[in-house]
Design a protein around this motif. Structure first.
Motif, PDB file in Angstrom:
ATOM      1  N   UNK A  43    -101.950 -85.485  17.581  1.00  0.00           N
ATOM      2  CA  UNK A  43    -101.027 -85.433  16.432  1.00  0.00           C
ATOM      3  C   UNK A  43    -101.734 -85.022  15.153  1.00  0.00           C
ATOM      4  N   UNK A  44    -102.138 -83.769  15.096  1.00  0.00           N
ATOM      5  CA  UNK A  44    -102.880 -83.276  13.932  1.00  0.00           C
ATOM      6  C   UNK A  44    -102.125 -82.122  13.276  1.00  0.00           C
ATOM      7  N   UNK A  45    -102.359 -81.983  11.974  1.00  0.00           N
ATOM      8  CA  UNK A  45    -101.764 -80.868  11.246  1.00  0.00           C
ATOM      9  C   UNK A  45    -102.319 -79.555  11.760  1.00  0.00           C
ATOM     10  N   UNK A  79     -93.417 -96.554  21.767  1.00  0.00           N
ATOM     11  CA  UNK A  79     -94.615 -96.944  22.503  1.00  0.00           C
ATOM     12  C   UNK A  79     -95.878 -96.373  21.856  1.00  0.00           C
ATOM     13  N   UNK A  80     -95.731 -95.226  21.193  1.00  0.00           N
ATOM     14  CA  UNK A  80     -96.867 -94.605  20.524  1.00  0.00           C
ATOM     15  C   UNK A  80     -97.124 -95.131  19.136  1.00  0.00           C
ATOM     16  N   UNK A 122     -96.540 -84.357  12.495  1.00  0.00           N
ATOM     17  CA  UNK A 122     -97.527 -83.993  13.530  1.00  0.00           C
ATOM     18  C   UNK A 122     -97.387 -84.839  14.794  1.00  0.00           C
ATOM     19  N   UNK A 123     -97.120 -86.130  14.627  1.00  0.00           N
ATOM     20  CA  UNK A 123     -96.950 -87.021  15.769  1.00  0.00           C
ATOM     21  C   UNK A 123     -95.701 -86.649  16.557  1.00  0.00           C
ATOM     22  N   UNK A 124     -94.618 -86.380  15.856  1.00  0.00           N
ATOM     23  CA  UNK A 124     -93.366 -86.023  16.513  1.00  0.00           C
ATOM     24  C   UNK A 124     -93.508 -84.718  17.291  1.00  0.00           C
ATOM     25  N   UNK A 125     -94.100 -83.718  16.660  1.00  0.00           N
ATOM     26  CA  UNK A 125     -94.264 -82.430  17.329  1.00  0.00           C
ATOM     27  C   UNK A 125     -95.178 -82.544  18.538  1.00  0.00           C
ATOM     28  N   UNK A 130     -95.895 -82.411  24.409  1.00  0.00           N
ATOM     29  CA  UNK A 130     -96.322 -82.995  25.683  1.00  0.00           C
ATOM     30  C   UNK A 130     -95.182 -82.988  26.698  1.00  0.00           C
ATOM     31  N   UNK A 131     -93.974 -83.270  26.220  1.00  0.00           N
ATOM     32  CA  UNK A 131     -92.825 -83.246  27.116  1.00  0.00           C
ATOM     33  C   UNK A 131     -92.569 -81.832  27.644  1.00  0.00           C
TER      34      UNK A 131
END
Length: 443
Positions: A43-45, A79-80, A122-125, A130-131
């Motif tokens: 989850x990085x910019x 969960x994350x 960044x976390x959401x994307x 991953x999905x």
């Protein structure tokens, strides 16, 4: 699910592109997602999402739509480390609009009507990516530019896209039965259409010239009760402030200046300009928080709507969605929502086949984009520093909103309806329902 056929190409691996790829995987044998960046494994910019390091929380409607496309996705966010606001506790929100502080005690009447997941962009994307990576018939082509579209000429159909590697410039052609442009506000589709002999779409634009300055910080558990602090700009104070919680006690905070006014360039000047804008306890928490990155700036020139729905001559096999079609002042948090809604529209259109797909998609997408556009433009035009035509509908809408936030200082039901408006959930047009007018205008 329809029988899979042919190939599809998605340009852009942001939120809109990932959601489009999820939809297309159910209808096409192979889906390729083309992205200019080399995508981070976490989850990085990244360079292609310059606003990613600023307050950027999905609306309730956005996450509802994502859950429809990826069942269990919201549980994955939690969960994350993502926070959830689902109890209606107003002490978790600190929002000020036009000098009106929304009620901060008690609960909204129907907490289940609006559930907000606090996860930064960044976390959401990353979680969405991953999905998508787990879908067997989806592949990614990273570090590639889309150079031009290919077509079959007189038959009026886009047949693929020419790609170039960013390191070597080596080109190759990807054939496709459908190309989806999800490259964001820098989309080159108007130029690519001209190269194929088609007209550019007409555009609507409202220039705002806003600049964001902000950074992510870590606030120790218990250091700040609020999930969201938001102070909107006012006519006499053209400066906005936001500080949003996210996953794992990470917050993002920023100020927004408008009409070309300079923005802070370092942490000290950032906090100095918030002395009379941010609530004192929030500013104290921000000052004592651990910075997680350097201060960054992001400039946004204008709201822009490219009206692909108005084109009378367009090729088949090409869809444009997300910010590539309509981009809004980021302050209102509408971009991810419209992208998610458009993905569901694309799915519904494809369930009825691909005949005349662009016309059907653009017509339905324009209705959703239009609602968000009117909200954003009217809100921007409430500030005298923004140049633009203030029509009767704009003035009426802003007058009702002003009465609404005035009522929301003390009425939890009006707060709930205002939150519905912000999160694009609930009844369409809540500003004009009889019960809302009675509780706001006639107080």
């Amino acid at each position: 699910m329809s029988e899979s056929k042919g190939n599809a190409v998605v340009l852009g691996a942001g939120i809109a592109g990932l959601l489009a790829a999820r939809v297309l995987a159910d209808f096409y044998g192979d889906v390729t997602v083309v992205e200019r960046d080399s995508l981070p494994n976490g989850p990085r910019n990244r360079r292609g999402v310059p606003q990613g390091g600023l307050p950027h929380i999905p609306t309730a409607r956005a996450t509802q739509s994502m859950e429809k496309l990826f069942p269990g996705f919201l549980a994955d966010l939690v969960a994350g480390g993502a926070r959830v606001w689902d109890d209606g506790d107003l002490s978790r929100l600190c929002m000020n609009f036009g000098g009106h502080q929304l009620l901060r005690s008690g609960n909204i009447p129907d907490p289940g009507s609006i559930v907000v997941h606090y996860a930064h962009r960044p976390f959401l994307e990353w979680r969405l990516r991953r999905r998508v990576l787990d879908i067997p018939n989806v592949t990614f082509a990273e570090a590639h530019d889309a150079v031009r579209l290919t077509s079959n000429g007189q038959l009026g159909r886009v047949t693929g896209v020419v790609l170039a590697r960013r390191d070597s410039g080596a080109q190759r052609t990807l054939l496709a039965d459908l190309v989806v442009d999800a490259t964001g506000r820098g989309s080159r589709t108007p130029v690519l259409l001209e190269q194929l002999g088609y007209p550019r779409p007409p555009e609507s634009e409202l220039k705002v010239h806003v600049t964001y300055s902000g950074l992510p910080v870590y606030v120790a558990p218990g250091g700040l009760r609020e999930n969201i602090t938001l102070t909107a700009a006012e006519p006499k104070r053209p400066l906005a402030f936001a500080m949003f919680a996210g996953e794992n006690d990470n917050y993002m905070l920023a100020v927004q200046t408008l009409a070309g006014r300079p923005a802070p360039t370092d942490r000290a000047s950032l906090f100095d300009c918030l002395t009379d804008v941010a609530p004192p306890h929030v500013l104290a928490a921000a000052r004592s928080a651990e910075p997680l990155a350097d201060l960054m700036q992001y400039k946004f020139r204008a709201n822009r709507w490219r009206h692909y729905d108005r084109l009378t001559h367009r090729p088949d096999g090409l869809i444009v969605m997300g910010d590539a079609m309509c981009t809004f002042n980021p302050l209102y948090g509408q971009g991810m929502t419209i992208a998610a809604v458009e993905a569901l529209i694309l799915r519904d259109c494809l369930r009825h086949g691909d005949e005349d797909l662009p016309r059907r998609f653009f017509r339905r997408a324009a209705k959703e984009a239009g609602v968000a556009w009117r909200m954003a433009v009217s809100s921007d035009l409430a500030l005298p520093q923004i140049a633009g035509k203030r029509t009767a509908s704009v003035r009426i809408r802003n007058a009702v909103v002003d009465r609404m936030v005035t009522a929301a200082e003390t009425d939890p039901l009006v707060v709930q309806r205002f939150l519905h408006l912000m999160n694009m959930v609930g009844r369409r047009g809540p500003l004009t329902t009889a019960s809302t007018l009675l509780r706001t205008v006639f107080r």
